[in-house]
Each structure stands twice: as structure tokens, then as C-alpha cells.
Scaffold this motif. Structure first.
Motif, PDB file in Angstrom:
ATOM      1  N   PHE A  79       0.798  -1.224   0.000  1.00  0.00           N
ATOM      2  CA  PHE A  79       0.000   0.000   0.000  1.00  0.00           C
ATOM      3  C   PHE A  79       0.833   1.278   0.000  1.00  0.00           C
ATOM      4  O   PHE A  79       0.290   2.349   0.233  1.00  0.00           O
ATOM      5  N   ARG A  80       2.119   1.212  -0.244  1.00  0.00           N
ATOM      6  CA  ARG A  80       2.945   2.422  -0.169  1.00  0.00           C
ATOM      7  C   ARG A  80       2.475   3.545  -1.095  1.00  0.00           C
ATOM      8  O   ARG A  80       2.362   4.688  -0.655  1.00  0.00           O
ATOM      9  N   PRO A  81       2.181   3.271  -2.386  1.00  0.00           N
ATOM     10  CA  PRO A  81       1.701   4.372  -3.241  1.00  0.00           C
ATOM     11  C   PRO A  81       0.358   4.927  -2.764  1.00  0.00           C
ATOM     12  O   PRO A  81       0.118   6.135  -2.823  1.00  0.00           O
ATOM     13  N   PHE A  82      -0.496   4.047  -2.271  1.00  0.00           N
ATOM     14  CA  PHE A  82      -1.807   4.458  -1.758  1.00  0.00           C
ATOM     15  C   PHE A  82      -1.648   5.361  -0.534  1.00  0.00           C
ATOM     16  O   PHE A  82      -2.293   6.408  -0.428  1.00  0.00           O
ATOM     17  N   ILE A  83      -0.747   4.988   0.371  1.00  0.00           N
ATOM     18  CA  ILE A  83      -0.529   5.790   1.573  1.00  0.00           C
ATOM     19  C   ILE A  83       0.070   7.143   1.214  1.00  0.00           C
ATOM     20  O   ILE A  83      -0.305   8.166   1.790  1.00  0.00           O
TER      21      ILE A  83
END
Length: 139
Positions: free
Chosen positions: A66-70
């Protein structure tokens, strides 16, 4: 223990917080459908009263980075982002590889919620077309 009754301003802030949480769910669903090809279901979103932390409850059959989402959520809300996975009842009964203690959300959050297993439908809504910016507090 109750120390005092909430003021009118605090009650109005609570109503605005609930409205912003509903908009955050829509924003999260739109971002997830644009960033990922696998189905991720947003179950709920919750702001702390001071809006310094946003908790997103989600369900997914797959492990997701989820890094890009966060990053996108942080750029939008400028607050700490916390993701909490909730398991469906079927995932709890069929998951023998995980200890039972990991199949339940921590105490004080949510009991396990039935998560739809249908893929998310890409919506035409954009978080840029909201009635007001999610961080803007109406006075």
C-alpha cells in the motif's frame, strides 16, 4: 466517565467529521481502483477527533503493498494514515496458516465484518470533484 457535555461547536465538528469520513471512503475506493488491479474493498474510514490520524479498514484476499496508496492519502489529508485489515467470516474459517489471534481486528476497533468478494467496479467519480476539499472545515 463523562467530564462535560459537548458544546454546539463540538457537535457540529462531529457531524462534519462523519461527513468527511464518508468522503474519505469514496476517495479511498477511487484511489484503490486506479492504483491496483486486484479487488480491495474499503469497509470503513475513521478520523480521530483532532484529525491527526485517518484509519482505513479494508478487506482483501491478497497481500497488497500500500505504499503508493498511503503516499497519495498523505498528500491529500496531511495526517497519519493507518490501514487495518478486517477478515470476512469465510477467511477466518478457511485460514489455517494464520494463528486465530491474527484473524480478528484488535480489541476496540471492529469485530470481523463480512467483506464482499466481488471485484470493485471502477467508478467515474474523482476525489477532485468533491463538494469541498476533504481538509477544508466549514465554519
Amino acid at each position: 466517565q463523562i467530564y462535560r457535555f459537548a458544546s454546539i461547536a463540538e457537535r457540529n465538528m462531529l457531524a462534519q467529521k462523519e461527513h468527511d469520513e464518508n468522503q474519505a471512503i469514496q476517495v479511498c475506493e477511487d484511489l484503490l481502483s486506479n492504483l491496483y488491479e486486484i479487488p480491495v474493498q474499503v469497509v470503513d474510514a475513521e478520523f480521530q477527533f483532532d484529525r491527526k490520524k485517518l484509519t482505513v479498514y479494508y478487506g482483501s484476499e491478497y497481500s497488497v503493498n500500500f505504499r503508493p496508496f498511503i503516499r497519495e492519502l498523505y498528500c491529500l489529508y496531511k495526517s497519519r494514515i493507518w490501514l487495518e485489515r478486517v477478515y470476512s467470516a469465510q477467511q477466518q474459517t478457511t485460514s489455517n496458516s494464520k494463528p486465530a489471534s491474527l484473524n480478528v481486528a484488535p480489541a476496540g476497533y471492529y469485530s470481523p465484518v463480512q467483506v464482499a468478494k466481488t471485484p470493485l467496479v471502477e467508478s467515474n467519480k474523482s476525489y477532485k470533484n468533491l463538494t469541498h476539499h476533504p481538509l477544508q472545515i466549514k465554519k
